[in-house]
Design an enzyme around this catalytic site. Structure first.
Site, PDB file in Angstrom:
ATOM      1  N   GLN A  36      11.934 -33.663   9.877  1.00 29.10           N
ATOM      2  CA  GLN A  36      11.981 -32.269   9.454  1.00 29.10           C
ATOM      3  C   GLN A  36      13.081 -31.515  10.186  1.00 29.10           C
ATOM      4  O   GLN A  36      13.752 -30.652   9.614  1.00 29.10           O
ATOM      5  CB  GLN A  36      10.636 -31.592   9.695  1.00 29.10           C
ATOM      6  N   HIS A  84      16.647 -31.125   8.693  1.00 29.23           N
ATOM      7  CA  HIS A  84      16.927 -30.265   7.546  1.00 29.23           C
ATOM      8  C   HIS A  84      17.898 -29.158   7.924  1.00 29.23           C
ATOM      9  O   HIS A  84      18.923 -28.959   7.270  1.00 29.23           O
ATOM     10  CB  HIS A  84      15.637 -29.645   7.002  1.00 29.23           C
ATOM     11  N   GLU A  96       3.348 -26.514   6.750  1.00 30.50           N
ATOM     12  CA  GLU A  96       3.755 -27.044   5.447  1.00 30.50           C
ATOM     13  C   GLU A  96       3.344 -28.516   5.334  1.00 30.50           C
ATOM     14  O   GLU A  96       2.712 -28.928   4.372  1.00 30.50           O
ATOM     15  CB  GLU A  96       5.274 -26.903   5.305  1.00 30.50           C
ATOM     16  N   HIS A  97       3.720 -29.314   6.328  1.00 32.69           N
ATOM     17  CA  HIS A  97       3.351 -30.740   6.385  1.00 32.69           C
ATOM     18  C   HIS A  97       2.500 -30.974   7.624  1.00 32.69           C
ATOM     19  O   HIS A  97       2.886 -30.585   8.731  1.00 32.69           O
ATOM     20  CB  HIS A  97       4.594 -31.629   6.491  1.00 32.69           C
ATOM     21  N   ASP A 131       7.899 -36.620   0.614  1.00 33.40           N
ATOM     22  CA  ASP A 131       9.133 -35.986   0.161  1.00 33.40           C
ATOM     23  C   ASP A 131       9.664 -36.628  -1.108  1.00 33.40           C
ATOM     24  O   ASP A 131      10.286 -35.953  -1.931  1.00 33.40           O
ATOM     25  CB  ASP A 131      10.211 -36.088   1.246  1.00 33.40           C
ATOM     26  N   HIS A 154     -13.840   4.993 -24.190  1.00 34.19           N
ATOM     27  CA  HIS A 154     -14.342   3.667 -23.850  1.00 34.19           C
ATOM     28  C   HIS A 154     -15.824   3.564 -24.244  1.00 34.19           C
ATOM     29  O   HIS A 154     -16.247   2.591 -24.892  1.00 34.19           O
ATOM     30  CB  HIS A 154     -14.216   3.421 -22.337  1.00 34.19           C
TER      31      HIS A 154
END
Length: 463
Positions: A287, A290, A355-356, A389, A448
């Site tokens: 990670q 990235h 996230e992971h 991934d 109504h």
């Protein structure tokens, strides 16, 4: 002028990386211990990431959106020349034919094609299990209530381009849309210097993308949202991008739907100390490479194991082609956290809401049942996050920046809409009408109330 196609793998060998990497780049990773008085403040600092709006980026994006809305294709061509540095002959030259995509699939390396096909099959098989179904039930008086599920008509898929190519992003975004039944999927991809990666076009062919345009940036998002003479307007825009793309998606939300505004990539590994430390170090690298803002965190109750992982990081980092990026990421956002025990490690994971999340433990399924917040959970010592991934099957588009507390991975359901079904029998309309009228009068909405009252059985019987 049509953009050129081709496959240009990154040329950066392990030897070159080791030669250019200097020891001054070795990261000093944040070390936290839950029993230290400053632990809470340290964890808060670690998680204090917020994507602040950049006024300069916002100004550019507003200008681009306004120009696309006002001048359509003309502005689109101008921005393509300005930002992507190639000049199409016309707006029609921005579109790739499906035949071109098919040819790209034939042109790429057979092993790459096979890997893309395998990934697509697994993503599609998983997505098939996600489809929402229509349902209904009928009450005793004959009133029918239910839900009707329908796909969106047209969706736009943004695929990043430029420094890198992401065919996996094509598969992860396009296949769930097609499984959902989206009638038309429009893909846009920036082509700097007029070049697009063959694997991206091949992935589009495999995934069943309907139209592909060589455009990117905020101008592509604006074109998808508002339409031009060449680019049809869509109902929703999905896919990652840079700050300009993210800002544009935020600005057009409401005119169209969007998937999410994603932050930097994240991984949190919970380990009991019995996994090979080299494996864990590489999982953290996966990670961190990235970008410098990515976050990699390891939590373990075993302090000695944390030291061994740090030794693995020190030894393996010089071998990484993206060592400088990994080092900056680990030093800026990374952390090794010692917990009191595994239960406390799980509590930290839930607070981070990563996230992971890797559960590199003896009984991962038991631990997974205690996890409340995570984008994707990777269970066991052999389940590297990188498998998710590319080819495991579940989607790799996941909530970041602690939004897993209230968000979910991209899936088929993101491309489906639900309509409520209500079909009242005369008896049901009469019964419900009495309660509805009382509530409407209570809110001061006479029309109504009258609309409900005229259908009350006593009312039409007496008439």
């Amino acid at each position: 002028m049509q953009p050129r196609t081709g496959f240009f793998p990154e040329v950066n060998t392990r030897l070159q990386a080791a030669a250019t990497f200097t020891w001054c780049c070795m990261p000093e990773i944040t070390r936290l211990n839950t029993q230290d008085p400053g632990f809470r403040a340290g964890l808060d600092r670690l998680l204090d990431w917020e994507q602040a709006a950049d006024p300069a980026v916002e100004a550019v994006v507003r200008e681009v959106i306004a120009a696309i809305r006002a001048r359509g294709d003309e502005a689109l061509l101008e921005y393509t020349t300005r930002f992507d540095r190639w000049t199409p002959d016309s707006a029609a030259a921005l579109e790739y034919s499906l035949e071109t995509c098919r040819q790209a699939l034939e042109r790429i390396d057979p092993q790459q094609a096979e890997a893309l096909q395998l990934s697509a099959e697994r993503v599609r098989a998983y997505a098939e299990h996600q489809k929402l179904a229509s349902w209904s039930y009928t009450e005793v008086d004959g009133t029918l209530l239910g839900q009707q599920v329908m796909p969106m008509d047209r969706v736009g898929l943004y695929v990043p381009g430029g420094k890198a190519a992401y065919p996996s992003s094509v598969l992860m975004n396009a296949i769930p849309a097609k499984v959902a039944g989206v009638a038309e999927l429009i893909m846009v991809v920036p082509c700097p210097e007029g070049v697009v990666n063959d694997m991206v076009l091949a992935a589009a062919s495999i995934a069943g993308v309907d139209r592909v345009f060589a455009i990117g940036g905020a101008q592509a998002v604006a074109a998808l949202a508002y339409g031009t003479a060449t680019i049809p307007p869509v109902d929703k825009i999905v896919g990652p991008g840079n700050a300009y793309v993210a800002t544009a998606k935020r600005m057009v939300f409401g005119k169209v739907g969007i998937d999410m505004i994603a932050g930097p990539s994240e991984i949190l590994v919970v380990c009991d100390g019995k996994t090979d430390p080299d494996w864990i170090a590489l999982d953290l690298f996966s990670q961190a490479e990235h970008d410098e803002d990515a976050q990699s965190i390891l939590v373990s109750p075993d302090g000695e194991f944390l030291e061994r992982v740090m030794q693995s990081i020190t030894r393996l980092l010089p071998e990484m082609p993206r060592a400088d990026i990994i080092s900056a990421s680990l030093q800026g956002q990374g952390a090794l956290i010692q917990a009191r025990d595994m239960d406390e490690a799980v509590e930290i994971a839930n607070e981070v809401a990563p996230e992971h999340l890797e559960l590199s433990v003896e009984d991962p399924q038991a631990v997974a049942r205690k996890i409340r917040h995570a984008g994707a959970i990777f269970m066991g010592r052999y389940t590297a996050e990188v498998l998710g991934d590319y080819c495991a099957g579940p989607n790799h588009v996941l909530p970041t920046s602690r939004t897993a507390r209230f968000s979910s991975p991209l899936g088929v359901y993101d491309f489906q809409k639900r309509s409520s079904l209500i079909h009242c029998s005369p008896e049901g309309a009469s019964m419900l009408g009495k309660s509805a009228a009382i509530l409407a009068h209570g809110e001061g909405l006479t029309a109504h109330a009258r609309s409900a009252e005229v259908r009350i059985k006593d009312s039409f019987d007496s008439s």
